[in-house]
Design an enzyme around this catalytic site. Sequence first.
Site, PDB file in Angstrom:
ATOM      1  N   GLU A   1      64.018  39.515  16.415  1.00 43.11           N
ATOM      2  CA  GLU A   1      62.971  40.459  17.001  1.00 43.11           C
ATOM      3  C   GLU A   1      62.786  40.210  18.146  1.00 43.11           C
ATOM      4  O   GLU A   1      62.211  38.967  18.715  1.00 43.11           O
ATOM      5  CB  GLU A   1      61.922  40.285  15.805  1.00 43.11           C
TER       6      GLU A   1
ATOM      7  N   CYS B   1      55.364  42.092  21.481  1.00 46.38           N
ATOM      8  CA  CYS B   1      56.460  42.754  21.782  1.00 46.38           C
ATOM      9  C   CYS B   1      56.357  44.073  21.492  1.00 46.38           C
ATOM     10  O   CYS B   1      57.082  44.991  21.913  1.00 46.38           O
ATOM     11  CB  CYS B   1      57.741  41.788  21.046  1.00 46.38           C
TER      12      CYS B   1
END
Length: 485
Positions: A258, A291
């Site tokens: 990720e 993020c």
Amino acid sequence: MEGGFVEGRHVAGLGAPFTVENPSTGSVIKTLSGMSLRQVGEAISSARRAFDSGIWSDLPIAARAETLRRYVAGLEARADRIIDLVALEAGCPRFTPSMRSQVQTPLAQAYQIIDLALALPDYEDNPLPISERVNPMGQPYQSLRQYTPIGVVAAIAAYNFPFLTALWKVMPALITGNMVVLRPSPLTPLSAVVFGEAADEAGLPPGVLNIVVEGGIEGAQLLTTHADVDMVAFTGSTAVGVQVMQQAAATMKRLQLELGGKSAQIFLPDAIDKVVPVMIGACTAHAGQGCALGTRIFVPEADKPAIVEKIKAAFAAIRIGGADDLTTQLGPVISAAQRARCEHFVALAVESGGTIVTGGRRPDSPEGGFFFEPTVLDLPDNANPAAQEEIFGPVLCIIGYRDLDHAVQMANDSRYGLSGYVFGADRRKALEVALRIKSGTVNVNGAMMSSYVSAGGQRMSGVGRERGVEGIRLYQQLSCINMGA
């Protein structure tokens, strides 16, 4: 914990010492003894021996679930301490929704991950058509999918959500029968101590969960290259994720990455009243250090001037402060280097034709700490460097669009594809726009973070999924078993 947790016991680090800073003050919290490369290798070997012995992987999943529920209960009992540590080392304001996402949310999701794994079968029938279930000789055939543990998992957590990103890897790996070597970020290693304490208390067999703490990157490199590691689960920047993928390639490791994001938020003309509050939420959520946060804001060109004026007034009222301040809305970024990164991209944005709506510099107060003002950049187009690169701080970009086709085109004009957001009173129109966004997750009129719904990136935002059925199956090997008469 001065070093780590190996073979079921706490060990003193024999490697280079390193310091952990408090982002709210800039002062040193503690000097730790990092683990040596040899000790990291011993942690990997411990996990390998435990897996090969079958002491955990051969247990029925119900037995693993029972132990892991005790494990999560042990973590829950330490929730207040985890909050203290996350506030101290990550600088996350303790009285904000971000702290709930840091600790309470993953603790609740840990139980849900166990429940979801229990609901998944170890064997599934392949959907063979009738014509293939009997061969030309009249013999019956059956084909099954078998799911088994993958082996040793290197779980490399991120600094922005140190407990959450670690737990999201540890739980699916363990419930599916794998061994774990957890490596916290050198910027936020203190909260990792609870993982070892709870493992010891819950009775996890030695070697099932190991923790390695270091100040450099040598141990992490060993975890991504060692032949005894079967999978790497990593949360972090795209640049480091590329290195992880390269390092893992020689031994064909399974990957869950990720990585970075530059998520778009498109506001339809009938939803411009939501722009300012949504922007405040994205900016103040752990100082923009997420993020999946929507940092590119697309609004109708005709409405942008009025929206910009509202932003100036609303952002001026945001209260900046340390993690322990009851009134803090916006805390610090993680380090002086990250603050300098914010400054760098603000300057680049202006050089490339953007203007600063609000913020753009270090605040006059509080003194000390790694603070940066809540910042909005008015950009002429999506090609501006501030719209193309992940800044990872309280810096948002607002960009006008001519029509919805133009908005979608700009939203998809990115090397990232982690998340996306569409807001519209006309739900059908909002959904139509959302279906055109190229991203691993797209949210319409809100957001969701559920144990039952997976998330993951496209393009340079990563590979693999976390949470949901896909996030559990990722930690398993798949074999097809074909049987004739």
